[in-house]
Motif scaffolding. Structure first.
Motif, PDB file in Angstrom:
ATOM      1  N   MET A   1     -13.062  10.391   2.795  1.00  0.00           N
ATOM      2  CA  MET A   1     -12.002  10.110   3.759  1.00  0.00           C
ATOM      3  C   MET A   1     -11.061  11.290   3.869  1.00  0.00           C
ATOM      4  O   MET A   1     -10.988  12.117   3.002  1.00  0.00           O
TER       5      MET A   1
ATOM      6  N   SER B   1      -5.181  10.359   5.417  1.00  0.00           N
ATOM      7  CA  SER B   1      -5.267   8.907   5.282  1.00  0.00           C
ATOM      8  C   SER B   1      -5.209   8.499   3.819  1.00  0.00           C
ATOM      9  O   SER B   1      -4.571   7.516   3.461  1.00  0.00           O
TER      10      SER B   1
ATOM     11  N   THR C   1      -1.628   8.752   2.780  1.00  0.00           N
ATOM     12  CA  THR C   1      -0.840   7.657   3.350  1.00  0.00           C
ATOM     13  C   THR C   1      -1.055   6.385   2.550  1.00  0.00           C
ATOM     14  O   THR C   1      -0.105   5.664   2.230  1.00  0.00           O
ATOM     15  N   ILE C   2      -2.316   6.110   2.208  1.00  0.00           N
ATOM     16  CA  ILE C   2      -2.601   4.907   1.429  1.00  0.00           C
ATOM     17  C   ILE C   2      -1.900   4.975   0.088  1.00  0.00           C
ATOM     18  O   ILE C   2      -1.323   3.979  -0.389  1.00  0.00           O
TER      19      ILE C   2
ATOM     20  N   LEU D   1       1.795   4.271   0.603  1.00  0.00           N
ATOM     21  CA  LEU D   1       2.029   2.856   0.908  1.00  0.00           C
ATOM     22  C   LEU D   1       1.897   2.005  -0.349  1.00  0.00           C
ATOM     23  O   LEU D   1       2.681   1.080  -0.593  1.00  0.00           O
ATOM     24  N   LEU D   2       0.885   2.330  -1.165  1.00  0.00           N
ATOM     25  CA  LEU D   2       0.692   1.598  -2.419  1.00  0.00           C
ATOM     26  C   LEU D   2       1.917   1.766  -3.317  1.00  0.00           C
ATOM     27  O   LEU D   2       2.442   0.798  -3.879  1.00  0.00           O
TER      28      LEU D   2
ATOM     29  N   LEU E   1       4.964   2.502  -2.457  1.00  0.00           N
ATOM     30  CA  LEU E   1       6.113   1.784  -1.904  1.00  0.00           C
ATOM     31  C   LEU E   1       5.998   0.280  -2.161  1.00  0.00           C
ATOM     32  O   LEU E   1       6.987  -0.384  -2.477  1.00  0.00           O
ATOM     33  N   THR E   2       4.764  -0.247  -2.019  1.00  0.00           N
ATOM     34  CA  THR E   2       4.580  -1.684  -2.258  1.00  0.00           C
ATOM     35  C   THR E   2       4.932  -2.039  -3.697  1.00  0.00           C
ATOM     36  O   THR E   2       5.643  -3.026  -3.945  1.00  0.00           O
TER      37      THR E   2
ATOM     38  N   TRP F   1       8.704  -1.986  -4.138  1.00  0.00           N
ATOM     39  CA  TRP F   1       9.446  -3.115  -3.570  1.00  0.00           C
ATOM     40  C   TRP F   1       9.181  -4.395  -4.361  1.00  0.00           C
ATOM     41  O   TRP F   1      10.077  -5.214  -4.557  1.00  0.00           O
ATOM     42  N   THR F   2       7.936  -4.591  -4.827  1.00  0.00           N
ATOM     43  CA  THR F   2       7.650  -5.814  -5.576  1.00  0.00           C
ATOM     44  C   THR F   2       8.407  -5.817  -6.902  1.00  0.00           C
ATOM     45  O   THR F   2       8.875  -6.874  -7.339  1.00  0.00           O
TER      46      THR F   2
ATOM     47  N   LEU G   1      11.916  -7.044  -6.455  1.00  0.00           N
ATOM     48  CA  LEU G   1      12.179  -8.466  -6.309  1.00  0.00           C
ATOM     49  C   LEU G   1      12.591  -9.091  -7.635  1.00  0.00           C
ATOM     50  O   LEU G   1      13.103 -10.198  -7.682  1.00  0.00           O
TER      51      LEU G   1
ATOM     52  N   LEU H   1      19.512  -7.530  -1.913  1.00  0.00           N
ATOM     53  CA  LEU H   1      18.617  -6.909  -0.940  1.00  0.00           C
ATOM     54  C   LEU H   1      19.171  -5.565  -0.487  1.00  0.00           C
ATOM     55  O   LEU H   1      18.459  -4.560  -0.405  1.00  0.00           O
TER      56      LEU H   1
ATOM     57  N   LYS I   1      -9.557  15.354  -3.737  1.00  0.00           N
ATOM     58  CA  LYS I   1      -9.563  14.110  -4.508  1.00  0.00           C
ATOM     59  C   LYS I   1      -8.592  14.217  -5.675  1.00  0.00           C
ATOM     60  O   LYS I   1      -7.826  13.293  -5.936  1.00  0.00           O
TER      61      LYS I   1
ATOM     62  N   GLY J   1      14.874  -8.561 -18.375  1.00  0.00           N
ATOM     63  CA  GLY J   1      13.946  -9.567 -17.867  1.00  0.00           C
ATOM     64  C   GLY J   1      12.822  -8.969 -17.043  1.00  0.00           C
ATOM     65  O   GLY J   1      12.339  -9.583 -16.090  1.00  0.00           O
TER      66      GLY J   1
ATOM     67  N   LEU K   1       7.226  -8.876 -17.161  1.00  0.00           N
ATOM     68  CA  LEU K   1       6.025  -8.977 -16.331  1.00  0.00           C
ATOM     69  C   LEU K   1       5.784  -7.690 -15.561  1.00  0.00           C
ATOM     70  O   LEU K   1       4.669  -7.159 -15.517  1.00  0.00           O
TER      71      LEU K   1
ATOM     72  N   GLU L   1     -17.061   6.585  -0.326  1.00  0.00           N
ATOM     73  CA  GLU L   1     -17.653   6.465   1.000  1.00  0.00           C
ATOM     74  C   GLU L   1     -18.857   5.546   1.023  1.00  0.00           C
ATOM     75  O   GLU L   1     -19.499   5.395   2.034  1.00  0.00           O
TER      76      GLU L   1
ATOM     77  N   LEU M   1       4.288  -3.393   4.531  1.00  0.00           N
ATOM     78  CA  LEU M   1       3.597  -2.379   3.736  1.00  0.00           C
ATOM     79  C   LEU M   1       2.142  -2.766   3.504  1.00  0.00           C
ATOM     80  O   LEU M   1       1.234  -1.943   3.654  1.00  0.00           O
TER      81      LEU M   1
ATOM     82  N   LEU N   1      -1.100  -0.814   4.756  1.00  0.00           N
ATOM     83  CA  LEU N   1      -2.094  -0.380   3.770  1.00  0.00           C
ATOM     84  C   LEU N   1      -3.491  -0.777   4.227  1.00  0.00           C
ATOM     85  O   LEU N   1      -4.405   0.045   4.291  1.00  0.00           O
TER      86      LEU N   1
ATOM     87  N   VAL O   1      -4.566   0.938   7.642  1.00  0.00           N
ATOM     88  CA  VAL O   1      -4.899   2.359   7.488  1.00  0.00           C
ATOM     89  C   VAL O   1      -6.218   2.504   6.749  1.00  0.00           C
ATOM     90  O   VAL O   1      -7.100   3.288   7.147  1.00  0.00           O
TER      91      VAL O   1
ATOM     92  N   SER P   1     -14.853   6.954   8.592  1.00  0.00           N
ATOM     93  CA  SER P   1     -15.593   7.960   7.841  1.00  0.00           C
ATOM     94  C   SER P   1     -17.022   7.507   7.576  1.00  0.00           C
ATOM     95  O   SER P   1     -17.923   8.318   7.437  1.00  0.00           O
TER      96      SER P   1
END
Lengths: 507, 399
Positions: A1, A5, A8-9, A12-13, A15-16, A19-20, A23, A110, A141, A385, A388, B88, B381, B385, B388, B396
């Motif tokens: 890939m 991309s 970006t993945i 995003l991972l 950031l997720t 954020w989790t 919480l 928040l 990679k 706390g 987890l 891939e 998000l 994810l 994308v 690909s």
């Protein structure tokens, strides 16, 4: 890939996960009267918004320094001011002078979490991405794997987005400094590091490597010509950066002195709470605080700190290289952490982030160190706390590192950058044949020990006579690990280019 | 809690078939070690940290079946090109598309349901049919039906495929049906399996004489044409058209304002509603519409079976048709079409294109399920994810 991309993945991972973790609970949640770091940050917003600059660092009737007084440099204060401005637009009750003490609500949480998230997104994450893309001699990679592992480092995520702090700003700025220096943009690098220093004074742990590296560069260029020009330019940049940050306080000498007094609380003692450094661990055996006077304590800690980092700094000044610089950042920060005054357990992050920078050169040791550093903060995380979150992020981090770098196969002396060292020892020790196996066993033992201790800290009640048994064990074990790592990093630096240069001549 | 079906102790009484009830019963036996108070019938809306922990862990634990099913499905898939890089390989991409499916993640682990292991059962039965282990596949599907009867949406695909490819064991040279190859043995075996499973599940209730009550709980036709939050299907458009025409009619004075019912269809309550301008829709009408819409795909499956791929295509189409025209469809039902389509998407470029369209829109339609502010960044998000990843990996693969 494609590169973009994948990156970006990765982002995003990251950031997720951030954020989790957000919480979850934060420091001092629901614990009057003092609460915790979360309340401290909210209080600073209150103070910086409602009071004039002249009163921020002083003990006045409106500003009680005993209740979370400002003890970070001016940039933190300015940042709090900006956040307060936004808070005022949403709900003025959050920062109302005096009446908003201990304010806790879901919308406020928040908002606070969003400020950390945005700061992280704007400063730290871009620095990591640009850094990973700029790595030389690595495949796409490997670049993306490095970015993923760095961004998933549990320590920073749990402290910033869980316990609640803004370390990602100062660490991100320092990282930008390292980046600029790697492109030979020395002035921008110095400016970025000065900003980092003016955000959190703990960045002083990194100041010596920056200083020695730049000085070494100037020496190399010749002190009579270009070197001197560079030196003056850098000095000028530093002075200007500091002046810009401290401008509102430069009106009065008393202002500057008071701020310095708040930043460096010398009368607080050698250590506070349980922290994984030498003084706390030694105090298990000998009560140092009772034997030596505070003045001697200060002198002793300074002496030991500087003694332990002297070899690396001298080597860096004499032979400035980018690789040496990155390793020096690690070892100097680690020396400061282990031997310095009034160290908090969160200061291990100042060592972890430079270790993240060299994760693609020594993946195995870096992963090991990063795991230990997260483990060393366990007592703090349990108090908040965040058990987890700690368990999940640590396991995820270990799996991702193990999968991306196949660390269990790369434990030979060469992979650990110990080849030059082992060559000079070959005459004396002959156990290097089973070195990979020994190292792997040690790692598994260490991880098992950390896992067991984590479980026990969480699930078992300590015996009556030793209520601090678990936090103390965590600190002592982490400290032992850190000492070994200190020796390791120093060995790698000191045995470095002599042999690699001769190897290059041979090949 | 195990409550008697006919008493109304709360608004959330059991409306899944008996096997699911037994599953919840088994869970309750483990639950008492976490927090006994959650099992008391009067404790409605009871939450405690231990309860939440237990519920969440139970979903994660039952997802093991889903992981196993995904592994089996990956074994059935063989990509045309063998790529050197693990990232891939078609099997890796399929595994990620299924295991990290955004819809399943938010419905199961945030919104809270047990779809993971149910989809695991469905994917496992599909995998078995692909591996030509027909009886196992039929058994798994029968069991699945008795766990959650929503899977009746795809039952026609299973029925026709099994009939055509299993009960008739051979084809003529030109691919058409060889009527002589009808195997009585196969038919009896299939019938036996279905009857056995049904007996196991519904038997106790038939003996107790409660079958009508169970049926009425399972198929609550009184609940109205649309769910509280409209599933994006044909009837949503129909209702919207009705509302638009009503407003238009009121403005142009074609309609009498006093005759129009006041209740809103988009409110949170589930209740019956009447259309004002367009003709009303009965359950029978929806059944007929659904039946007509699945006819083309079923005919194709009967007359030109293309093996497992044809079966999967028919399955997806049945799911989509039932979603479009069914009575009281939940928006979560779109997952029934998305997950099987993932299996097709890694094998052909055309299917990949359709999959990307369906999955992106389908996942976006699930957004209203999470409505609190803290969950907003998470759903955005996770959606980004998955989108994308699916776009770039399938791109690909079929470059």
């Amino acid at each position: 890939m494609e590169k973009w991309s994948l990156m970006t993945i990765t982002v995003l991972l990251a950031l997720t996960v951030r954020w989790t973790v957000s919480l979850g609970s934060y420091s001092g949640a629901g614990k009057p009267p003092m609460y915790g770091d979360y309340e401290a940050q909210r209080h600073w917003q209150e103070v910086t918004y409602n009071l004039p600059i002249r009163q921020w660092y002083f003990n006045t009737s409106d500003n009680n320094l005993l209740y979370w007084g400002l003890d970070y440099p001016p940039l933190t204060a300015y940042h709090s001011f900006v956040c307060a401005y936004i808070a005022k637009l949403i709900n003025p009750d959050w920062i109302a002078l005096h009446t908003s003490r201990g304010y806790e609500s879901q919308p406020h949480k928040l908002f606070m979490r969003t400020t950390v998230f945005v700061a992280d997104l704007l400063v730290y994450i871009p620095a990591v991405i640009v850094y990973c893309f700029s790595l030389k001699e690595t495949s796409t990679k490997k670049k993306v794997s490095s970015a993923l592992c760095i961004l998933l480092y549990p320590g920073l995520i749990l402290i910033d987005h869980g316990h609640f702090q803004y370390n990602s700003v100062s660490l991100g700025l320092a990282l930008w400094g390292v980046l600029y220096l790697s492109y030979d943009w020395d002035l921008l690098g110095s400016a970025a590091f000065c900003l980092a220093l003016n955000y959190k004074q703990m960045e002083l742990y990194h100041s010596l490597p920056f200083f020695c590296y730049l000085l070494g560069k100037c020496f190399k260029k010749g002190l009579k010509g270009k070197g001197l020009v560079l030196l003056t330019k850098i000095a000028g940049t530093v002075v200007v950066s500091f002046a810009v940050c401290w401008l509102p306080f430069c009106t009065d000498m008393e202002q500057i002195m008071q701020v310095l007094r708040r930043l460096f609380p010398i009368d607080r003692g050698l250590f506070e709470d349980k922290v994984a450094n030498i003084w706390c661990s030694l105090s298990v055996l000998i009560k140092i605080k009772n034997i030596i006077s505070p003045q001697t304590q200060l002198k002793l800690s300074f002496a030991l700190t500087f003694l332990s980092l002297l070899p690396t700094c001298i080597k860096l000044t004499v032979q400035p290289s980018l690789r040496g610089f990155k390793f020096a950042l690690v070892s100097c920060a680690l020396s400061f952490f282990l031997f310095s005054f009034q160290v908090h357990e969160k200061s291990i992050l100042l060592v972890s982030i430079p270790v993240c920078l060299i994760i693609n050169e020594i993946p195995f040791m870096a992963t090991w160190f990063l795991l230990v550093s997260t483990f060393s903060m366990l007592p703090l995380l349990l108090k908040d706390g965040l058990l987890l979150a700690y368990a999940v992020t640590t396991l995820a981090f270990l799996s991702v590192c193990a999968a991306s770098f196949s660390i269990f196969e790369k434990t030979s002396a060469e992979d650990l950058q110990l080849k030059p060292f082992s060559l000079s020892l070959k005459g004396y020790v002959s156990w290097f044949k089973s070195f990979p196996k020994i190292v792997r066993c040690l790692f598994l033992l260490s991880v098992t020990l950390m896992g067991v201790l984590s479980l026990m800290s969480a699930a078992v009640h300590p015996p009556q006579r030793l209520p601090d048994l678990f936090p103390l064990s965590v600190s002592v074990i982490s400290c032992l690990h850190f000492l070994l790592f200190l020796v390791y990093f120093n060995v790698v630096i000191l045995w470095d280019s002599k042999n690699s240069r001769s190897q290059r001549k041979i090949s | 809690e195990v409550s008697h079906p006919s008493t109304s102790t709360s608004e959330w009484t059991l409306d899944y078939p008996p096997f699911f009830a037994w599953f919840e019963c088994a869970l309750s036996h483990v639950a008492k070690y976490f927090d006994p108070k959650m099992l008391v019938i009067e404790n409605l809306n009871y939450t405690s940290r231990a309860t939440i922990l237990f519920q969440r862990f139970s979903v994660i634990f039952t997802d093991i079946l889903f992981v196993y099913a995904v592994r089996e499905c990956c074994r059935c898939v063989n990509g045309k090109r063998a790529a050197k890089d693990v990232l891939e390989k078609p099997t890796f991409i399929l595994a990620v598309l299924l295991l990290w499916n955004f819809g399943l993640l938010i419905v199961d682990h945030i919104h809270f349901q047990y779809n993971g292991f149910l989809f695991g059962l469905m994917l496992l039965s599909v995998a078995r049919l692909c591996q030509k282990r027909y009886l196992e596949g039929a058994l798994l599907f029968a069991v699945l039906l008795h766990f959650k009867h929503i899977y009746i949406y795809v039952a026609p695909a299973y029925g026709i495929y099994l009939l055509r490819s299993y009960c008739f064991t051979a084809n003529n040279a030109d691919g058409s049906l060889k009527w002589r190859s009808f195997s009585m043995l196969h038919v009896t075996l299939l019938g036996l399996i279905v009857c056995l499973v049904s007996a196991l599940s519904l038997g106790p209730f038939i003996v107790l004489g409660q079958l009508p009550q169970v049926i009425s709980r399972l198929f609550p036709f009184k609940r109205g044409l649309c769910h509280a939050y409209w599933a994006p299907n044909f009837w949503a458009l129909y209702n919207a058209m009705d509302k638009a025409l009503t407003i238009f009619g009121l403005k142009c004075n074609f309609l009498d304002p006093t005759k129009i019912p006041k209740a809103s269809m988009t409110g949170g309550l589930v209740q019956e509603f009447q259309h004002t301008v367009l003709p009303g829709v009965t359950p029978l009408a929806t059944l007929i519409c659904t039946f007509i819409s699945i006819l083309p795909s079923v005919f194709c499956l009967w007359f030109k079976p293309q093996g497992p791929r044809g079966f999967l295509q028919c399955l997806v189409l049945c799911a989509l048709s039932s979603f479009m025209f069914g009575w009281h469809v939940h928006e979560k039902a779109i997952l029934l079409a998305i997950l099987p389509l993932s299996l097709l998407s890694v094998q052909r470029a055309k299917d990949a294109g359709i999959y990307l369209l369906l999955t992106t829109i389908g996942h976006f339609s699930l957004f209203p399920l999470l409505f609190t502010p803290p969950e907003l960044p998470i759903k955005i998000l996770l959606m980004l994810l998955f989108t994308v990843y699916s776009f770039s990996s399938l791109n690909s693969l079929f470059r």
